[in-house]
Design an enzyme around this catalytic site. Structure first.
Site, PDB file in Angstrom:
ATOM      1  N   LYS A 124       0.829  -1.209   0.000  1.00  0.00           N
ATOM      2  CA  LYS A 124       0.000   0.000   0.000  1.00  0.00           C
ATOM      3  C   LYS A 124       0.860   1.255   0.000  1.00  0.00           C
ATOM      4  O   LYS A 124       0.642   2.183  -0.790  1.00  0.00           O
ATOM      5  CB  LYS A 124      -0.928   0.015   1.215  1.00  0.00           C
ATOM      6  CG  LYS A 124      -1.895   1.191   1.225  1.00  0.00           C
ATOM      7  CD  LYS A 124      -2.537   1.381   2.584  1.00  0.00           C
ATOM      8  CE  LYS A 124      -1.596   2.086   3.541  1.00  0.00           C
ATOM      9  NZ  LYS A 124      -2.222   2.447   4.812  1.00  0.00           N
ATOM     10  N   ASP A 142      -6.391   1.334   1.198  1.00  0.00           N
ATOM     11  CA  ASP A 142      -6.392   1.396   2.658  1.00  0.00           C
ATOM     12  C   ASP A 142      -7.790   1.015   3.143  1.00  0.00           C
ATOM     13  O   ASP A 142      -8.621   0.526   2.376  1.00  0.00           O
ATOM     14  CB  ASP A 142      -5.983   2.800   3.140  1.00  0.00           C
ATOM     15  CG  ASP A 142      -7.009   3.868   2.796  1.00  0.00           C
ATOM     16  OD1 ASP A 142      -8.008   3.557   2.091  1.00  0.00           O
ATOM     17  OD2 ASP A 142      -6.830   5.017   3.238  1.00  0.00           O
TER      18      ASP A 142
END
Length: 221
Positions: A124, A142
């Site tokens: 991420k 997220d």
């Protein structure tokens, strides 16, 4: 799991997001690729506001990996102790700074694999840096993106990687660069976890969520 929206519906959803926020931006304050990388690494299980408050004093004295190494772990901790998991994060920032100096000439790489190999930098975080600094259409998933993608039917998936791959598959090319920012901001301010503000949602009529909260007109009825 929500029904996946059709390609036409997905395109219309992102057209509306783009109309509301033509140039969405991340909320982490940074001055270069390195400070962006550090800020994103520090933001795990912390708010952007909290990270920005801590880095306001940190980045003026340590905006390169060389300066961060000179500051040292103890010095870094003094700046970030208000952030959750600060001791472990300080260790990782020092370690990744050393690797950047020793293996990358002090520069932040533009490769997802090289970024994700750094301590404290997962997929991420790597995608955020690739997107925000290198302007690549990487999709950083997220908790906000994961929730919005599943709740609305834009890109349902059982885990973050499945959602990331689904987004890459279904996103119209013209919206791919800004997509994850639109979804993050939508999840943070409108499609909130506990009480989504469905009355303010620009894609309410497209959204597949069954438990929509009433808008002002419905409440008044």
């Amino acid at each position: 799991m929500s029904r996946t929206l059709s390609h036409a519906e997905i395109k219309e959803a992102f057209r509306r997001f783009a109309e509301v926020r033509p140039e969405p931006e991340g909320e982490l304050v940074h001055t270069n690729a390195y400070t962006l990388l550090v800020a994103v690494a520090l933001s795990a299980q912390a708010t952007d506001k909290g990270v920005n408050k801590a880095t306001a004093g940190l980045f003026p004295v340590a905006d390169t990996p060389e300066k961060m190494l000179a500051l040292g772990e103890a010095g870094l901790i003094e700046h970030i102790r208000t952030i959750g998991l600060y001791r472990n994060k300080a260790k990782n920032v020092i370690r990744l700074s050393r690797i950047l100096v020793e293996e990358h000439g002090g520069e932040v790489p533009s490769s997802r694999a090289a970024l994700a190999a750094l301590p404290g930098v997962g997929r991420k975080t790597a995608n955020v840096v690739l997107n925000m600094w290198w302007r690549l259409p990487a999709q950083a998933v997220d908790t906000h993106v994961f929730r919005v993608a599943n709740r609305t039917g834009l890109a349902p998936g059982k885990d973050v990687l499945a959602v990331e791959r689904m987004l890459e598959d279904v996103l119209p090319a013209e919206y791919a660069l800004h997509a994850h920012h639109w979804l993050i901001l939508h999840g943070r301010y409108v499609c909130k976890a506990r009480k989504p503000d469905c009355g303010a949602c620009v894609i309410r009529d497209l959204c597949q969520y069954d438990e929509k909260t009433p808008g002002a007109e419905e409440q008044a009825a």
